[in-house]
Design a protein around this motif. Structure first.
Motif, short mmCIF file in Angstrom:
data_model
loop_
_atom_site.label_atom_id
_atom_site.label_comp_id
_atom_site.label_asym_id
_atom_site.label_seq_id
_atom_site.Cartn_x
_atom_site.Cartn_y
_atom_site.Cartn_z
N MET A 1 32.83 4.65 -32.02
CA MET A 1 32.10 4.47 -33.28
C MET A 1 32.48 3.12 -33.88
SD MET A 1 32.00 6.99 -36.63
CE MET A 1 31.53 8.38 -35.60
N THR A 4 33.19 0.43 -40.17
CA THR A 4 32.34 0.52 -41.35
C THR A 4 32.91 -0.37 -42.45
OG1 THR A 4 33.58 2.44 -42.14
CG2 THR A 4 31.62 2.87 -40.81
N PRO A 28 36.87 4.27 -37.60
CA PRO A 28 36.39 5.63 -37.89
C PRO A 28 37.49 6.61 -38.28
CG PRO A 28 36.36 5.22 -35.53
CD PRO A 28 36.62 3.90 -36.19
#
Length: 307
Positions: A1, A4, A28
């Motif tokens: 992932m 972010t 993540p």
């Protein structure tokens, strides 16, 4: 992932973190503590424990430092966290050591200085006064031992200013106030002549201190070292109340009231009991929220049939 982006906003605009970055990149599995460390590094804050993180919608602090940021619903949905510099910090363990050391030193000092503090205090203290001294000092020695070798703390630190507020209660009330009145030549303990009351008080004290110590030892086994996880406690009085450690604590001080016959001890545990009731009520709410139907709800949080 993929990583972010988490937006950072000062929690206190009037006292902002001047070098707070606008945002940071997170993996993540980044935890609340990881975010604190990144912010501290970017903002050049020496101790990451000074960094306080808050939900942008509820404004509540993110207490679980081991929780993943993606699992903090308010933060992950908004893609933002509020940040505040909490100021100089001190470890919980150090604060507890300081708190409990005060009464030990004060009681011993008052007894040593007794001839200089009171009129007509040339004679020795009564057996009841000596027994009270032993009970109080032993209680706080036990607390020091548990602080150093038994308790596991979910939070690393607290604001340094708390050490003064927390210590005042113990140093001033259970320390100076209780000691001054209990060891006076005119106190009820000095005039006590009913050995059976002392014996009952001592027996209740041993029972309560043992029960309190067993609960504390048991609670320490429910959490890993450095962890923040919680489990449903059973046995050791948890079937009766939410916090049996508080129940035994109160019973222990009731036994000291019986032996000392002193109003200052009653005042100390009345104030302390009120605070313990608030803590236990909050803990009961937390258990119900976290464990739902798997947790057996308690009607009383510290004293069966009363509170």
């Amino acid at each position: 992932m993929a990583a972010t982006t988490l937006k950072l906003t000062n929690r206190s605009p009037k006292q902002p973190i001047k070098k707070l970055p606008a945002s940071i990149e997170l993996g993540p599995d980044a935890t609340v503590e990881d975010v604190k460390k990144i912010i501290a590094k970017e903002a050049r804050i020496g101790d990451f424990n000074r960094v306080g993180l808050y939900d942008p919608s509820t404004k509540k602090t993110l207490k679980n430092r081991k929780a993943r940021v993606v699992d903090e619903e308010g933060v992950s949905s908004a893609g933002e966290v509020l940040v505040k510099d909490l100021g100089l910090q001190i470890s919980w363990r150090t604060v507890f050591v300081i708190e409990y050391l005060g009464p030990i030193l004060i009681h011993l000092a008052v007894v040593a200085a007794r001839p200089y503090l009171y009129k007509n205090a040339e004679g020795d203290m009564s057996q009841t006064q000596w027994l009270t001294l032993g009970m109080i000092v032993l209680h706080f020695v036990k607390r020091e031992f548990e602080t150093l070798f038994v308790h596991k703390f979910s939070a690393n630190t607290m604001p340094f200013s708390n050490v003064f507020k927390n210590s005042f209660f113990y140093w001033a009330i259970s320390g100076a106030l209780c000691a001054y009145f209990i060891y006076s030549p005119t106190s009820l303990a000095a005039q006590a002549d009913i050995p059976v009351v002392d014996a009952i008080g001592a027996a209740l004290y041993l029972f309560s201190e043992t029960g309190n110590g067993l609960v504390h030892r048991y609670l320490s086994t429910l959490r890993s070292t450095g962890g923040t996880e919680r489990k449903i406690p059973v046995g050791y009085g948890f079937g009766l109340v939410t916090c049996p450690n508080y129940m035994f604590e109160i019973l222990s001080w009731v036994s000291i009231i019986l032996v000392s016959r002193d109003w200052t001890v009653a005042l100390f545990i009345a104030i302390g009991g009120a605070q313990m009731f608030q803590w236990a009520t909050g803990k009961e709410r937390a258990y119900r929220k976290e464990f739902g139907d798997s947790y057996k709800k308690k009607r009383f949080v510290i004293l069966p049939g009363l509170l």
